[in-house]
Design a protein around this motif. Sequence first.
Motif, PDB file in Angstrom:
ATOM      1  N   HIS A  63       0.843  -1.193   0.000  1.00 44.80           N
ATOM      2  CA  HIS A  63       0.000   0.000   0.000  1.00 44.80           C
ATOM      3  C   HIS A  63       0.882   1.248   0.000  1.00 44.80           C
ATOM      4  N   ARG A  64       0.662   2.130  -0.968  1.00 45.09           N
ATOM      5  CA  ARG A  64       1.446   3.369  -1.054  1.00 45.09           C
ATOM      6  C   ARG A  64       0.607   4.523  -0.516  1.00 45.09           C
ATOM      7  N   SER A  65       0.955   4.975   0.684  1.00 39.40           N
ATOM      8  CA  SER A  65       0.321   6.170   1.241  1.00 39.40           C
ATOM      9  C   SER A  65       1.277   7.339   1.013  1.00 39.40           C
ATOM     10  N   GLU A  66       0.789   8.543   1.206  1.00 37.06           N
ATOM     11  CA  GLU A  66       1.628   9.720   1.003  1.00 37.06           C
ATOM     12  C   GLU A  66       1.528  10.639   2.209  1.00 37.06           C
ATOM     13  N   LEU A  67       2.679  11.114   2.642  1.00 36.65           N
ATOM     14  CA  LEU A  67       2.739  12.053   3.751  1.00 36.65           C
ATOM     15  C   LEU A  67       3.205  13.392   3.206  1.00 36.65           C
ATOM     16  N   THR A  97       6.955  -2.150  12.145  1.00 37.52           N
ATOM     17  CA  THR A  97       5.782  -3.012  11.965  1.00 37.52           C
ATOM     18  C   THR A  97       4.521  -2.422  12.596  1.00 37.52           C
ATOM     19  N   LEU A  98       4.605  -1.189  13.054  1.00 37.20           N
ATOM     20  CA  LEU A  98       3.457  -0.541  13.721  1.00 37.20           C
ATOM     21  C   LEU A  98       2.869  -1.447  14.791  1.00 37.20           C
ATOM     22  N   ARG A  99       3.738  -1.841  15.697  1.00 32.91           N
ATOM     23  CA  ARG A  99       3.377  -2.729  16.815  1.00 32.91           C
ATOM     24  C   ARG A  99       2.792  -4.063  16.323  1.00 32.91           C
ATOM     25  N   GLY A 100       3.347  -4.581  15.218  1.00 30.42           N
ATOM     26  CA  GLY A 100       2.938  -5.885  14.705  1.00 30.42           C
ATOM     27  C   GLY A 100       1.720  -5.864  13.794  1.00 30.42           C
ATOM     28  N   LEU A 101       1.198  -4.695  13.461  1.00 29.66           N
ATOM     29  CA  LEU A 101       0.009  -4.620  12.604  1.00 29.66           C
ATOM     30  C   LEU A 101       0.314  -4.883  11.129  1.00 29.66           C
ATOM     31  N   CYS A 102       1.566  -4.644  10.713  1.00 25.49           N
ATOM     32  CA  CYS A 102       1.920  -4.904   9.320  1.00 25.49           C
ATOM     33  C   CYS A 102       3.313  -5.524   9.274  1.00 25.49           C
ATOM     34  N   ASP A 103       3.695  -5.974   8.093  1.00 25.71           N
ATOM     35  CA  ASP A 103       4.991  -6.640   7.949  1.00 25.71           C
ATOM     36  C   ASP A 103       6.149  -5.657   7.943  1.00 25.71           C
ATOM     37  N   TRP A 104       5.967  -4.500   7.283  1.00 25.47           N
ATOM     38  CA  TRP A 104       7.077  -3.555   7.165  1.00 25.47           C
ATOM     39  C   TRP A 104       6.546  -2.208   6.700  1.00 25.47           C
ATOM     40  N   VAL A 105       7.136  -1.144   7.209  1.00 27.85           N
ATOM     41  CA  VAL A 105       6.820   0.224   6.782  1.00 27.85           C
ATOM     42  C   VAL A 105       8.101   0.824   6.217  1.00 27.85           C
ATOM     43  N   GLU A 106       8.031   1.335   4.994  1.00 31.27           N
ATOM     44  CA  GLU A 106       9.223   1.847   4.332  1.00 31.27           C
ATOM     45  C   GLU A 106       8.963   3.237   3.748  1.00 31.27           C
ATOM     46  N   PRO A 107       9.528   4.284   4.376  1.00 30.52           N
ATOM     47  CA  PRO A 107       9.402   5.620   3.772  1.00 30.52           C
ATOM     48  C   PRO A 107      10.413   5.777   2.648  1.00 30.52           C
ATOM     49  N   GLU A 108      10.034   6.538   1.637  1.00 41.09           N
ATOM     50  CA  GLU A 108      10.947   6.859   0.546  1.00 41.09           C
ATOM     51  C   GLU A 108      11.383   8.307   0.697  1.00 41.09           C
ATOM     52  N   ALA A 109      12.323   8.726  -0.111  1.00 41.30           N
ATOM     53  CA  ALA A 109      12.846  10.091  -0.024  1.00 41.30           C
ATOM     54  C   ALA A 109      11.777  11.107  -0.424  1.00 41.30           C
ATOM     55  N   PRO A 129       6.525   9.374   0.098  1.00 43.95           N
ATOM     56  CA  PRO A 129       5.766   8.133  -0.092  1.00 43.95           C
ATOM     57  C   PRO A 129       6.125   7.158   1.031  1.00 43.95           C
ATOM     58  N   ILE A 130       5.114   6.527   1.576  1.00 43.53           N
ATOM     59  CA  ILE A 130       5.332   5.532   2.632  1.00 43.53           C
ATOM     60  C   ILE A 130       4.661   4.245   2.175  1.00 43.53           C
ATOM     61  N   ILE A 131       5.466   3.194   2.003  1.00 52.05           N
ATOM     62  CA  ILE A 131       4.958   1.911   1.542  1.00 52.05           C
ATOM     63  C   ILE A 131       4.676   1.037   2.753  1.00 52.05           C
ATOM     64  N   LEU A 132       3.432   0.570   2.826  1.00 52.71           N
ATOM     65  CA  LEU A 132       2.977  -0.281   3.926  1.00 52.71           C
ATOM     66  C   LEU A 132       2.819  -1.703   3.388  1.00 52.71           C
ATOM     67  N   HIS A 133       3.621  -2.626   3.868  1.00 55.58           N
ATOM     68  CA  HIS A 133       3.555  -4.023   3.442  1.00 55.58           C
ATOM     69  C   HIS A 133       2.725  -4.775   4.484  1.00 55.58           C
ATOM     70  N   TYR A 134       1.628  -5.359   4.041  1.00 54.08           N
ATOM     71  CA  TYR A 134       0.808  -6.135   4.974  1.00 54.08           C
ATOM     72  C   TYR A 134       0.041  -7.221   4.239  1.00 54.08           C
ATOM     73  N   ALA A 135      -0.410  -8.204   4.990  1.00 48.03           N
ATOM     74  CA  ALA A 135      -1.171  -9.319   4.446  1.00 48.03           C
ATOM     75  C   ALA A 135      -2.488  -9.418   5.208  1.00 48.03           C
ATOM     76  N   THR A 136      -3.528  -9.817   4.486  1.00 49.37           N
ATOM     77  CA  THR A 136      -4.848  -9.973   5.093  1.00 49.37           C
ATOM     78  C   THR A 136      -5.636 -11.025   4.340  1.00 49.37           C
ATOM     79  N   THR A 137      -6.631 -11.567   4.985  1.00 55.51           N
ATOM     80  CA  THR A 137      -7.514 -12.522   4.317  1.00 55.51           C
ATOM     81  C   THR A 137      -8.655 -11.820   3.597  1.00 55.51           C
ATOM     82  N   ASP A 138      -8.693 -10.500   3.718  1.00 51.99           N
ATOM     83  CA  ASP A 138      -9.730  -9.679   3.086  1.00 51.99           C
ATOM     84  C   ASP A 138      -9.210  -9.124   1.766  1.00 51.99           C
ATOM     85  N   ALA A 139      -9.814  -9.496   0.647  1.00 49.48           N
ATOM     86  CA  ALA A 139      -9.360  -9.062  -0.665  1.00 49.48           C
ATOM     87  C   ALA A 139      -9.467  -7.556  -0.847  1.00 49.48           C
ATOM     88  N   LEU A 140     -10.253  -6.874  -0.024  1.00 52.24           N
ATOM     89  CA  LEU A 140     -10.412  -5.428  -0.137  1.00 52.24           C
ATOM     90  C   LEU A 140      -9.356  -4.679   0.655  1.00 52.24           C
TER      91      LEU A 140
END
Length: 141
Positions: A63-67, A97-109, A129-140
């Motif tokens: 997931h690519r969020s933007e700050l 990992t945001l206290r274990g909520l996601c696999d990895w958070v990676e900010p870009e320059a 840009p902040i890339i949020l790597h996470y997995a879920t059983t919800d396709a949405l």
Amino acid sequence: MPTPRETILTALADLLSTIPHVPVLRGDVLPERIPSAGLMILRDGTPGEPGVTLSPPTYHFQHRSELEVIVQSASNRDSVFDALCAQVGAVIAADRTLRGLCDWVEPEAAEPVDLPVEGAASLKAGIIPIILHYATTDALG
């Protein structure tokens, strides 16, 4: 019940709000006044197309969020902007990992832009840009 995406974005906003004296807005418009320490606006961004593993079905998002980082100053705008970007990187590095909520958070320059403002100290803004790597059983997500 919030989706995993919303839970993670809320946790990211909460983490960023630990930076002292710098408000973090979520999806808001740019206010008329910028605090002297700066301002951050977290945009939800896009989860993108997930990768899928089966048995059980699991959707893996990047997931690519933007700050948006905004500072306004007549004299030390560049150094305030740089310091704020460094603080964003430091708080994220402290909890990838945001206290274990996601696999990895990676900010870009950040990609900074100087914005002149008529009759006021000019703005310096940038999007991180902040890339949020996470997995879920919800396709949405």
